[in-house]
Design a protein around this motif. Sequence first.
Motif, PDB file in Angstrom:
ATOM      1  N   VAL A  46      -4.459  17.132  -7.593  1.00 50.51           N
ATOM      2  CA  VAL A  46      -5.585  17.051  -6.607  1.00 50.51           C
ATOM      3  C   VAL A  46      -6.417  15.692  -7.243  1.00 50.51           C
ATOM      4  N   SER A  47      -6.755  16.018  -8.533  1.00 49.41           N
ATOM      5  CA  SER A  47      -7.664  15.072  -9.090  1.00 49.41           C
ATOM      6  C   SER A  47      -7.254  13.634  -9.267  1.00 49.41           C
ATOM      7  N   VAL A  48      -5.732  13.430  -9.377  1.00 49.15           N
ATOM      8  CA  VAL A  48      -5.199  12.197  -9.398  1.00 49.15           C
ATOM      9  C   VAL A  48      -5.088  11.478  -8.083  1.00 49.15           C
ATOM     10  N   LEU A  49      -4.866  12.163  -7.185  1.00 42.43           N
ATOM     11  CA  LEU A  49      -4.782  11.822  -5.768  1.00 42.43           C
ATOM     12  C   LEU A  49      -6.186  11.509  -5.175  1.00 42.43           C
ATOM     13  N   VAL A  50      -7.219  12.214  -5.502  1.00 45.12           N
ATOM     14  CA  VAL A  50      -8.513  11.955  -5.130  1.00 45.12           C
ATOM     15  C   VAL A  50      -9.231  10.828  -5.668  1.00 45.12           C
ATOM     16  N   ARG A  51      -8.929  10.680  -6.861  1.00 45.08           N
ATOM     17  CA  ARG A  51      -9.177   9.541  -7.843  1.00 45.08           C
ATOM     18  C   ARG A  51      -8.503   8.131  -7.138  1.00 45.08           C
ATOM     19  N   PHE A  52      -7.528   8.188  -6.774  1.00 44.17           N
ATOM     20  CA  PHE A  52      -6.902   7.238  -5.996  1.00 44.17           C
ATOM     21  C   PHE A  52      -7.085   6.776  -4.682  1.00 44.17           C
ATOM     22  N   ARG A  69       0.970  -1.183   0.054  1.00 47.43           N
ATOM     23  CA  ARG A  69       0.169  -0.145  -0.032  1.00 47.43           C
ATOM     24  C   ARG A  69       0.875   1.202  -0.128  1.00 47.43           C
ATOM     25  N   ARG A  70       1.938   1.334   0.896  1.00 47.75           N
ATOM     26  CA  ARG A  70       2.985   2.533   0.930  1.00 47.75           C
ATOM     27  C   ARG A  70       3.459   2.599  -0.571  1.00 47.75           C
ATOM     28  N   ASP A  71       3.906   1.485  -1.166  1.00 48.41           N
ATOM     29  CA  ASP A  71       4.529   1.575  -2.495  1.00 48.41           C
ATOM     30  C   ASP A  71       3.664   2.053  -3.677  1.00 48.41           C
ATOM     31  N   ALA A  72       2.336   1.574  -3.555  1.00 47.95           N
ATOM     32  CA  ALA A  72       1.289   2.047  -4.522  1.00 47.95           C
ATOM     33  C   ALA A  72       1.051   3.629  -4.207  1.00 47.95           C
ATOM     34  N   ILE A  73       0.993   4.141  -2.997  1.00 52.69           N
ATOM     35  CA  ILE A  73       0.856   5.316  -2.808  1.00 52.69           C
ATOM     36  C   ILE A  73       1.928   6.454  -3.345  1.00 52.69           C
ATOM     37  N   THR A  74       3.202   5.780  -3.102  1.00 50.69           N
ATOM     38  CA  THR A  74       4.334   6.716  -3.471  1.00 50.69           C
ATOM     39  C   THR A  74       4.324   6.502  -4.891  1.00 50.69           C
ATOM     40  N   VAL A  75       4.220   5.435  -5.807  1.00 53.72           N
ATOM     41  CA  VAL A  75       3.960   5.404  -7.091  1.00 53.72           C
ATOM     42  C   VAL A  75       2.982   6.526  -7.576  1.00 53.72           C
ATOM     43  N   GLU A  76       1.517   6.511  -6.705  1.00 55.14           N
ATOM     44  CA  GLU A  76       0.712   7.420  -7.329  1.00 55.14           C
ATOM     45  C   GLU A  76       1.119   9.085  -7.138  1.00 55.14           C
ATOM     46  N   ALA A  89       1.119  11.450 -10.033  1.00 56.20           N
ATOM     47  CA  ALA A  89       0.378  12.953 -10.120  1.00 56.20           C
ATOM     48  C   ALA A  89       1.377  13.885 -10.315  1.00 56.20           C
ATOM     49  N   LEU A  90       2.494  14.088  -9.648  1.00 58.83           N
ATOM     50  CA  LEU A  90       3.391  15.334  -9.671  1.00 58.83           C
ATOM     51  C   LEU A  90       3.873  15.135 -11.072  1.00 58.83           C
ATOM     52  N   PHE A  91       4.526  14.053 -11.752  1.00 65.03           N
ATOM     53  CA  PHE A  91       4.884  14.241 -13.054  1.00 65.03           C
ATOM     54  C   PHE A  91       3.914  14.625 -14.123  1.00 65.03           C
ATOM     55  N   SER A  92       2.901  13.789 -14.012  1.00 62.32           N
ATOM     56  CA  SER A  92       1.833  14.366 -14.827  1.00 62.32           C
ATOM     57  C   SER A  92       1.450  15.750 -14.948  1.00 62.32           C
ATOM     58  N   ALA A  93       1.383  16.239 -13.580  1.00 57.94           N
ATOM     59  CA  ALA A  93       0.896  17.650 -13.525  1.00 57.94           C
ATOM     60  C   ALA A  93       1.999  18.706 -13.963  1.00 57.94           C
ATOM     61  N   ALA A  94       3.328  18.383 -13.804  1.00 58.33           N
ATOM     62  CA  ALA A  94       4.127  19.157 -14.077  1.00 58.33           C
ATOM     63  C   ALA A  94       4.147  19.167 -15.903  1.00 58.33           C
ATOM     64  N   PHE A  95       4.167  17.894 -16.259  1.00 61.27           N
ATOM     65  CA  PHE A  95       3.786  18.070 -17.621  1.00 61.27           C
ATOM     66  C   PHE A  95       2.693  18.668 -18.257  1.00 61.27           C
ATOM     67  N   ALA A  96       1.470  18.366 -17.783  1.00 55.28           N
ATOM     68  CA  ALA A  96       0.633  19.297 -18.409  1.00 55.28           C
ATOM     69  C   ALA A  96       0.621  20.526 -17.973  1.00 55.28           C
ATOM     70  N   ALA A  97       1.049  21.074 -16.941  1.00 55.37           N
ATOM     71  CA  ALA A  97       1.312  22.735 -16.755  1.00 55.37           C
ATOM     72  C   ALA A  97       2.547  23.377 -17.761  1.00 55.37           C
ATOM     73  N   ALA A  98       3.459  22.422 -18.021  1.00 53.18           N
ATOM     74  CA  ALA A  98       4.435  22.820 -19.151  1.00 53.18           C
ATOM     75  C   ALA A  98       3.976  22.764 -20.534  1.00 53.18           C
ATOM     76  N   VAL A  99       3.057  21.966 -20.811  1.00 52.22           N
ATOM     77  CA  VAL A  99       2.405  21.919 -22.050  1.00 52.22           C
ATOM     78  C   VAL A  99       1.477  23.048 -22.270  1.00 52.22           C
ATOM     79  N   LEU A 100       0.586  23.505 -21.379  1.00 49.59           N
ATOM     80  CA  LEU A 100      -0.367  24.604 -21.122  1.00 49.59           C
ATOM     81  C   LEU A 100       0.553  25.775 -21.304  1.00 49.59           C
ATOM     82  N   PHE A 101       1.622  25.955 -20.314  1.00 43.52           N
ATOM     83  CA  PHE A 101       2.388  27.116 -20.503  1.00 43.52           C
ATOM     84  C   PHE A 101       2.893  27.304 -21.943  1.00 43.52           C
TER      85      PHE A 101
END
Length: 92
Positions: free
Chosen positions: A72-78, A12-19, A23-35
């Motif tokens: 937030v959306s990724v972590l709430v869904r998980f 469970r800890r490993d799954a949370i760490t991966v999630e 979340a951080l990587f996909s958010a950074a990518f989405a923010a960079a693409v939008l910018f």
Amino acid sequence: MNEYGGRRRQERRDAITVEIGYALFSAAFAAAVLFGAVAGPALLFQLPSTVETLLIRTGYVLAPLVFVVRVVSVLVRFRPEGATPGPTHPDS
């Protein structure tokens, strides 16, 4: 310890760490693409000063918002297994 939930807790800890990492990587990518999509034309082309300023500032405002919303959306869904309230968890 592995028999009575030790391994399950580690998984469970490993799954949370991966999630969280996802979340951080996909958010950074989405923010960079939008910018890049919003402020990119201002940085690449010779536009009027007002338009350049507007596009860049809009990118500066929207990119962090997209980052936060994505994380937030990724972590709430998980929800780890067993974390949702229900008939077997009356006190949750």
